[in-house]
Design a protein around this motif. Structure first.
Motif, PDB file in Angstrom:
ATOM      1  N   LYS A 306      37.438  34.436  37.278  1.00 34.90           N
ATOM      2  CA  LYS A 306      36.763  33.199  36.887  1.00 34.90           C
ATOM      3  C   LYS A 306      35.328  33.189  37.412  1.00 34.90           C
ATOM      4  O   LYS A 306      35.030  33.754  38.472  1.00 34.90           O
ATOM      5  CB  LYS A 306      37.527  31.980  37.420  1.00 34.90           C
ATOM      6  N   ASP A 307      34.475  32.494  36.690  1.00 38.73           N
ATOM      7  CA  ASP A 307      33.073  32.335  37.086  1.00 38.73           C
ATOM      8  C   ASP A 307      32.381  33.676  37.284  1.00 38.73           C
ATOM      9  O   ASP A 307      31.467  33.815  38.119  1.00 38.73           O
ATOM     10  CB  ASP A 307      32.962  31.495  38.367  1.00 38.73           C
ATOM     11  N   ASN A 308      32.860  34.699  36.531  1.00 43.12           N
ATOM     12  CA  ASN A 308      32.268  36.041  36.597  1.00 43.12           C
ATOM     13  C   ASN A 308      32.308  36.641  37.996  1.00 43.12           C
ATOM     14  O   ASN A 308      31.424  37.407  38.396  1.00 43.12           O
ATOM     15  CB  ASN A 308      30.814  36.011  36.096  1.00 43.12           C
ATOM     16  N   GLY A 335      43.878  42.570  27.550  1.00 40.19           N
ATOM     17  CA  GLY A 335      43.040  41.373  27.609  1.00 40.19           C
ATOM     18  C   GLY A 335      42.299  41.227  28.917  1.00 40.19           C
ATOM     19  O   GLY A 335      41.285  40.515  28.983  1.00 40.19           O
ATOM     20  N   ASP A 336      42.771  41.861  30.007  1.00 39.47           N
ATOM     21  CA  ASP A 336      42.028  41.853  31.268  1.00 39.47           C
ATOM     22  C   ASP A 336      40.710  42.603  31.086  1.00 39.47           C
ATOM     23  O   ASP A 336      40.564  43.448  30.201  1.00 39.47           O
ATOM     24  CB  ASP A 336      42.843  42.533  32.376  1.00 39.47           C
ATOM     25  N   LYS A 337      39.743  42.283  31.948  1.00 42.54           N
ATOM     26  CA  LYS A 337      38.462  42.965  31.916  1.00 42.54           C
ATOM     27  C   LYS A 337      38.209  43.615  33.270  1.00 42.54           C
ATOM     28  O   LYS A 337      38.524  43.026  34.312  1.00 42.54           O
ATOM     29  CB  LYS A 337      37.339  41.981  31.581  1.00 42.54           C
ATOM     30  N   TYR A 338      37.636  44.807  33.257  1.00 42.41           N
ATOM     31  CA  TYR A 338      37.389  45.533  34.496  1.00 42.41           C
ATOM     32  C   TYR A 338      36.003  46.174  34.450  1.00 42.41           C
ATOM     33  O   TYR A 338      35.458  46.458  33.379  1.00 42.41           O
ATOM     34  CB  TYR A 338      38.464  46.600  34.726  1.00 42.41           C
ATOM     35  N   MET A 350      32.673  38.930  44.515  1.00 43.89           N
ATOM     36  CA  MET A 350      31.232  38.992  44.262  1.00 43.89           C
ATOM     37  C   MET A 350      30.954  38.570  42.824  1.00 43.89           C
ATOM     38  O   MET A 350      31.652  38.975  41.900  1.00 43.89           O
ATOM     39  CB  MET A 350      30.743  40.433  44.503  1.00 43.89           C
ATOM     40  N   GLU A 351      29.915  37.764  42.624  1.00 40.21           N
ATOM     41  CA  GLU A 351      29.569  37.298  41.286  1.00 40.21           C
ATOM     42  C   GLU A 351      28.638  38.303  40.619  1.00 40.21           C
ATOM     43  O   GLU A 351      27.679  38.793  41.230  1.00 40.21           O
ATOM     44  CB  GLU A 351      28.894  35.937  41.359  1.00 40.21           C
ATOM     45  N   ILE A 352      28.925  38.622  39.364  1.00 39.84           N
ATOM     46  CA  ILE A 352      28.123  39.592  38.629  1.00 39.84           C
ATOM     47  C   ILE A 352      27.720  39.009  37.276  1.00 39.84           C
ATOM     48  O   ILE A 352      28.219  37.947  36.868  1.00 39.84           O
ATOM     49  CB  ILE A 352      28.883  40.912  38.408  1.00 39.84           C
TER      50      ILE A 352
END
Length: 382
Positions: A306-308, A335-338, A350-352
Motif C-alpha cells: 500500500k502507498d507504494n 496479481g502481486d507486484k515485485y 521504503m516508499e518508491i
C-alpha cells in the motif's frame, strides 16, 4: 560510447549491484503472471535385473565341474555346476536294493495271502489264520512303499548334485573353483534376467503425495529417463511400475521402481545411475533470480504494498531451476507486484515510485547519453 555506458548502467542495475542514480526514487515493478515452466527432478538409483537369483547347492560336496563362464547367457534348467555324487549314487543303489528286497517279500506275502484265502473258503483254516495272512501282506506292501519312497528321495538327492539354473539369464561372478567344498550356505553364482531392468530409487514424501493427489497414481507419472554412471543418458525410456506402501521413517522417502528395456544388454545388475523425472507446469509463477535476495538459505523479494511501500517478502521456490529463473511455489500470487532491479538499495516499508521495466531501461539509455568519461570511471569504481 553510449552502448558501453548503457551496458555499464544495466549491470549496475541488476539484483546484486544497486541501480542507476535516477534521483527520483524510481524502481521498476512487474506484476506477477503465469507462464509455462519445464523442470526435472533427479533421484539417485540402483539397477537390478528383473530376476536376480542366487544359486546355492542343496547338498554338500566338492565341485567336480563348472559348465558355464561369467557373463554367459543360460536357459532355465541348464546345468551350471556338478558336485561330487559318488556317495549319493551309492545311496541310490542301496535304496534300489532295499526296494528289490521289499518287492520280493511283498510277492511272497501275496502268495501266502492268496493261498490262505483258498484254504479259508474250503474251511481248512479259520478266521485267525486268514487275518494273520492278510496282515502280513499289508505289512509287506507298506514296507515296499517305504522302500520306494526312500529310493525316490535318494534319486532326488542325487539330482541335487547337478545344480541347475531356475531361470533364464546371465551368469554373474564365479567365486568358487573346481575342487572347492560347498554346502547349502554357499553361493555359487547369481543368474540375472536382464532382458529388462528394474531401477530402484527413492522419492521424497512430498513428491509422492503430490503424485498421489493427482488421482491417477503411477499412471500419472510420465516416462522417466536414466542417467548412467558416466553422465550419459540411457537410450530407452522407462516407466514407474511400483511404489512402496510404507514411508521410510529414517529418510522420509518412498521407494519406487522403474522398469527399463535392455535389448543391448548395456545395463548390468548392481549398477548405479540417476532417475530423471520431467515436470511441466503450464501455470507456474516464474521470476528472474536477479530480483531475489538470499539470506540464510531463505529467499526474499520486495513486493509493492500500500502507498507504494515495498514489503520484504519471503518466497519458496522449486528446487530445480535453469540458472536464470525461479519457479515460485509459495509467497507470491498472480496479481502481486515485485521490484525487478535495484533491490540492494531497498529496505522494508521504503516508499518508491514504481515504473515499468520498459521505462526503467529507457531511463538507463537517457542517463547513458549524458554520461562523461569521468562518470563512467567513477561508476566502475562503485
Amino acid at each position: 560510447m553510449i552502448a558501453a555506458s548503457a551496458l555499464l548502467l544495466a549491470s549496475c542495475g541488476g539484483g546484486g549491484g544497486g541501480r542507476p542514480e535516477f534521483g527520483d526514487n524510481e524502481y521498476p515493478v512487474l506484476e506477477v503472471g503465469t507462464s509455462s515452466a519445464s523442470s526435472q527432478a533427479t533421484y539417485p538409483a540402483s539397477i537390478k535385473g528383473v530376476q536376480d537369483v542366487q544359486i546355492s547347492p542343496k547338498v554338500s560336496g566338492f565341485i567336480t565341474r563348472i559348465n558355464v563362464k561369467e557373463g554367459q547367457n543360460v536357459g532355465a534348467g541348464q546345468v551350471l555346476f556338478v558336485i561330487d555324487n559318488a556317495t549319493y549314487q551309492a545311496q541310490v543303489r542301496q535304496m534300489q536294493a532295499a526296494v528289490n528286497t521289499a518287492q520280493a517279500a511283498c510277492n511272497t506275502s501275496k502268495l501266502s495271502y492268496e493261498n490262505s484265502q483258498k484254504l479259508y473258503e474250503n474251511k481248512v483254516i479259520g478266521d485267525f489264520e486268514l487275518q494273520s495272512a492278510t496282515n502280513a501282506y499289508e505289512s509287506a506292501k507298506a514296507q515296499l512303499a517305504q522302500a520306494q519312497a526312500g529310493l525316490a528321495s535318494a534319486k532326488e538327492t542325487l539330482s541335487f548334485c547337478y545344480v541347475k539354473s531356475p531361470a533364464a539369464g546371465v551368469v554373474g561372478t564365479l567365486p568358487l573353483k573346481v575342487g572347492a567344498l560347498v554346502s547349502a550356505a554357499s553361493v555359487l553364482t547369481t543368474v540375472s534376467n536382464i532382458s529388462s531392468m528394474e531401477v530402484y530409487f527413492s522419492m521424497t514424501e512430498k513428491d509422492a503425495l503430490d503424485m498421489s493427489k493427482s488421482g491417477d497414481g503411477l499412471s500419472a507419472l510420465p516416462s522417466v529417463q536414466l542417467q548412467l554412471a558416466d553422465g550419459t543418458m540411457y537410450g530407452h525410456e522407462g516407466k514407474v511400475t511400483k511404489m512402496s506402501g510404507v514411508i521410510d521413517a529414517a529418510t522420509g522417502t518412498v521407494q519406487m521402481i522403474a522398469v527399463f528395456p535392455n535389448p543391448e544388454r548395456l545395463l548390468k545388475s548392481g549398477g548405479s545411475g540417476s532417475i530423471v523425472i520431467p515436470h511441466h507446469n503450464s501455470s507456474a509463477i516464474v521470476i528472474p533470480q536477479a530480483c531475489v535476495m538470499e539470506v540464510q538459505n531463505k529467499k526474499f523479494v520486495y513486493t509493492l504494498g500500500k502507498d507504494n511501500k515495498v514489503v520484504y517478502t519471503e518466497i519458496k521456490v522449486a528446487p530445480q531451476n535453469d540458472g536464470k529463473n525461479y519457479v515460485v511455489t509459495d509467497g507470491l500470487k498472480v496479481g502481486d507486484k515485485y521490484v525487478t532491479n535495484g533491490i540492494t538499495k531497498l529496505s522494508d516499508q521504503m516508499e518508491i515510485v514504481p515504473i515499468t521495466p520498459e521505462r526503467y531501461q529507457q531511463k538507463i539509455q537517457e542517463q547513458a547519453k549524458s554520461m562523461t568519461a569521468g562518470d563512467i570511471v567513477n561508476a566502475m569504481k562503485k
